[in-house]
Design a protein around this motif. Structure first.
Motif, PDB file in Angstrom:
ATOM      1  N   ARG A 176      41.807  42.497  22.449  1.00 25.66           N
ATOM      2  CA  ARG A 176      40.965  41.870  21.998  1.00 25.66           C
ATOM      3  C   ARG A 176      39.557  42.528  22.201  1.00 25.66           C
ATOM      4  O   ARG A 176      38.856  42.929  21.258  1.00 25.66           O
ATOM      5  N   ARG A 177      39.179  42.559  24.040  1.00 25.07           N
ATOM      6  CA  ARG A 177      38.360  42.666  23.957  1.00 25.07           C
ATOM      7  C   ARG A 177      37.897  44.122  23.462  1.00 25.07           C
ATOM      8  O   ARG A 177      37.411  44.798  23.513  1.00 25.07           O
ATOM      9  N   GLU A 236      50.208  37.478  27.158  1.00 23.70           N
ATOM     10  CA  GLU A 236      48.879  37.108  26.961  1.00 23.70           C
ATOM     11  C   GLU A 236      47.820  38.011  27.247  1.00 23.70           C
ATOM     12  O   GLU A 236      46.469  38.286  27.021  1.00 23.70           O
ATOM     13  N   ALA A 237      47.782  38.230  28.627  1.00 25.49           N
ATOM     14  CA  ALA A 237      46.893  39.539  28.900  1.00 25.49           C
ATOM     15  C   ALA A 237      46.794  40.634  28.109  1.00 25.49           C
ATOM     16  O   ALA A 237      45.407  40.785  28.019  1.00 25.49           O
ATOM     17  N   GLU A 286      53.089  36.336  30.586  1.00 24.35           N
ATOM     18  CA  GLU A 286      51.201  36.024  31.838  1.00 24.35           C
ATOM     19  C   GLU A 286      51.069  37.806  30.981  1.00 24.35           C
ATOM     20  O   GLU A 286      49.527  38.280  30.293  1.00 24.35           O
ATOM     21  N   HIS A 337      44.885  40.073  25.654  1.00 30.67           N
ATOM     22  CA  HIS A 337      43.096  39.566  25.245  1.00 30.67           C
ATOM     23  C   HIS A 337      42.753  40.677  25.451  1.00 30.67           C
ATOM     24  O   HIS A 337      41.137  41.232  24.835  1.00 30.67           O
ATOM     25  N   LEU A 338      43.178  41.675  26.961  1.00 34.43           N
ATOM     26  CA  LEU A 338      42.444  42.739  26.587  1.00 34.43           C
ATOM     27  C   LEU A 338      42.375  43.939  25.090  1.00 34.43           C
ATOM     28  O   LEU A 338      41.166  44.326  25.091  1.00 34.43           O
TER      29      LEU A 338
END
Length: 140
Positions: free
Chosen positions: A128-129, A121-122, A118, A125-126
């Motif tokens: 990418r953001r 994955e986070a 997790e 995501h960060l």
């Protein structure tokens, strides 16, 4: 790194059955240590002369602290745009690695009390953001 700590504490990752078989549940220091305590141990080890380092008594608590420091440092550097791209790529490679060893990402996450999958994955995501994922994935 409040983000890493918010993902959970004190469990065996479900998708990583091998971790639960090879590692004890969790060993936490008897005394709750602050990030400053972990940082100080890390700095003391870096400054210690080599002959004293060989005599240093490594306890399970010290090893756990070092694992937690590695995890925090990697997450911090990964998203720090001031850090060199090569350094950030190095941390990215460590985070994305599936290897299992005493100081691998999954083992460090486990002993820090967070779910490694997790957290990974986070972090993706960060990245990418924050639009840094393309820089990190160009690892040769």
């Amino acid at each position: 790194m409040q983000f890493a700590l918010a993902l959970g504490e004190g469990f065996i990752p479900e998708g990583r059955q091998f971790l639960g078989k090879q590692l004890p549940k969790t060993r936490r220091p008897k005394k709750l240590l602050t990030n400053a305590d972990i940082e100080q141990l890390y700095l003391d080890l870096l400054a210690m002369p080599e002959d004293q380092l060989e005599q240093f008594e490594w306890t399970d608590d010290y090893i756990d602290l070092l694992r937690e420091k590695l995890l925090h440092e990697a997450c911090h550097v990964l998203l720090d745009k001031r850090a060199a791209v090569a350094t950030r790529r190095d941390r990215w490679g460590w985070i994305m690695s599936e290897s299992v060893g005493p100081f691998s990402f999954m083992v460090c996450a486990y002993f820090a009390g967070v779910r490694g999958d997790e957290l990974r994955e986070a972090l993706v995501h960060l990245c990418r953001r924050e639009k840094v994922i393309d820089q990190l994935q160009h690892v040769a």
